[in-house]
Design an enzyme around this catalytic site. Structure first.
Site, PDB file in Angstrom:
ATOM      1  N   LYS A 286      41.532  27.311  96.469  1.00  0.00           N
ATOM      2  CA  LYS A 286      42.679  27.473  95.468  1.00  0.00           C
ATOM      3  C   LYS A 286      43.205  26.056  95.338  1.00  0.00           C
ATOM      4  O   LYS A 286      43.344  25.310  96.139  1.00  0.00           O
ATOM      5  CB  LYS A 286      43.842  28.292  95.796  1.00  0.00           C
ATOM      6  CG  LYS A 286      43.626  29.876  95.778  1.00  0.00           C
ATOM      7  CD  LYS A 286      43.341  30.381  94.587  1.00  0.00           C
ATOM      8  CE  LYS A 286      43.333  31.869  94.417  1.00  0.00           C
ATOM      9  NZ  LYS A 286      43.089  32.647  93.211  1.00  0.00           N
TER      10      LYS A 286
ATOM     11  N   LYS B  94      38.163  41.694  87.362  1.00  0.00           N
ATOM     12  CA  LYS B  94      39.044  42.482  88.301  1.00  0.00           C
ATOM     13  C   LYS B  94      39.704  43.661  87.881  1.00  0.00           C
ATOM     14  O   LYS B  94      39.994  43.994  86.686  1.00  0.00           O
ATOM     15  CB  LYS B  94      40.190  41.426  88.307  1.00  0.00           C
ATOM     16  CG  LYS B  94      39.724  40.264  89.327  1.00  0.00           C
ATOM     17  CD  LYS B  94      41.207  39.177  89.387  1.00  0.00           C
ATOM     18  CE  LYS B  94      40.857  38.061  90.044  1.00  0.00           C
ATOM     19  NZ  LYS B  94      42.172  37.265  90.217  1.00  0.00           N
TER      20      LYS B  94
END
Length: 332
Positions: free
Chosen positions: A155, A251
């Site tokens: 990230k 997702k």
């Protein structure tokens, strides 16, 4: 299909995260999830979702949306009908996955057979996600995980990101790397960072620009493949992504369930996209249906339970980075 004995139960659960999970938009220390459970006689099906504030979702809103479906469920709601009456998002995901689970248990067949997959699901190798932190802390996390996790996902957040990637690369020289900016970069940062990231062996940059600004990606010559996450939602979002991205992250919470996700995967592959199957930080119950989408995907990012201090029982089995398909006792 109708079944007047069907009942819908909705509940909230919370699971502590191991430490703190940070992305560019903030940090959290627990995974708050909503579970939909559809009971018909002695059979039950479950699905789990994570409301996502980025898309205007909340725990209260998702619970309310699910509870409003109790009448439809009692009348024998089908997955096809569900796609018509609920918008894509977390609430529909939980109910869709619960219906898949119930159908599998009523039919005495695994969900992968009901989905029409040619073969039983195989084990998957998942990314392990390093939350954004100072370079030394990310390097320490990479060093701790690299032996068991050959694919690391970092990230990132903006300036200082090249130092973060360099530190992780030094700590894990053999690991495959993908990075996720979560919409935090500018186009100038992308064009400046990308050649260095390519030299560091980064395979893919996920969602570098804000979703509303990614038209700027059209036609750019980026040395690293670009992946759409916040820009990729349901089936209807795919056409616009052509020419902007090479990878789409599917997702279930964005797509609104396994039904939509499987359709998305088929259409995306036909359009030439590589597939990433991703997740929110959630339990094994949320990951289990996504294992079907992960079959044959280029990137699998289903490490949510690995980020938790505790998971559900029964849970998915992880052997390091290797994720085993779910047992029927968990889902499907």
């Amino acid at each position: 299909m109708s079944s007047t004995s069907r009942r819908l139960y909705v509940r909230r659960d919370s699971f502590p995260i191991a430490g703190t999970f940070r992305i560019s938009r903030g940090a959290k220390t627990e995974a708050q999830v909503v579970v939909a459970e559809v009971v018909d006689a002695c059979k039950r099906g479950r699905g789990e979702c994570v409301p996502y504030a980025r898309y205007g979702e909340s725990m209260d809103g998702v619970v309310k949306a699910l509870e409003a479906m109790a009448g439809e469920v009692a009348e024998g709601l089908s997955r096809e009908r569900l796609r018509e009456v609920m918008p894509p998002g977390a609430a529909r995901n939980a109910l869709d996955c619960a219906l898949w689970d119930l159908e599998a248990k009523q039919a005495g067949k695994p969900a992968w057979r009901l989905a029409g997959l040619a073969d039983a699901p195989k084990k998957l190798v998942t990314c392990f996600t390093l939350s954004v932190d100072e370079p030394a802390a990310m390097a320490a996390a990479a060093r701790q995980r690299a032996a068991d996790h050959p694919l690391l996902k970092m990230k990132l957040t903006g300036e200082g990101d090249l130092d973060r990637v360099r530190a992780v690369r030094e700590a894990a020289p053999a690991a495959r790397l993908v990075v996720d900016a979560n919409e935090a970069w500018t186009l100038e940062q992308l064009t400046r960072f990308a050649p260095v990231l390519a030299d560091l062996g980064v395979e893919m940059i996920e969602q570098p620009l804000p979703a509303g600004e990614d038209e700027a990606l059209r036609g750019i010559d980026c040395p690293v493949a670009l992946g759409a996450d916040e820009s990729c939602h349901d089936l209807g979002s795919l056409d616009r992504l052509k020419g902007l991205y090479q990878v789409v992250n599917i997702k279930l919470d964005k797509a609104g369930g396994l039904t939509e996700a499987l359709l998305m995967k088929k259409v995306a592959e036909e359009a030439g996209f590589d597939i990433m199957v991703g997740c929110m930080v959630a339990t094994s119950l949320a990951m289990a249906p996504a294992v079907l989408v992960g079959q044959g995907a280029r990137y699998v990012d289903l490490d949510g339970p690995l980020l938790l201090a505790e998971d559900r029982t029964p849970a998915l089995h992880y052997d390091g980075a290797v994720l085993c398909p779910p047992a029927a006792e968990l889902w499907g």
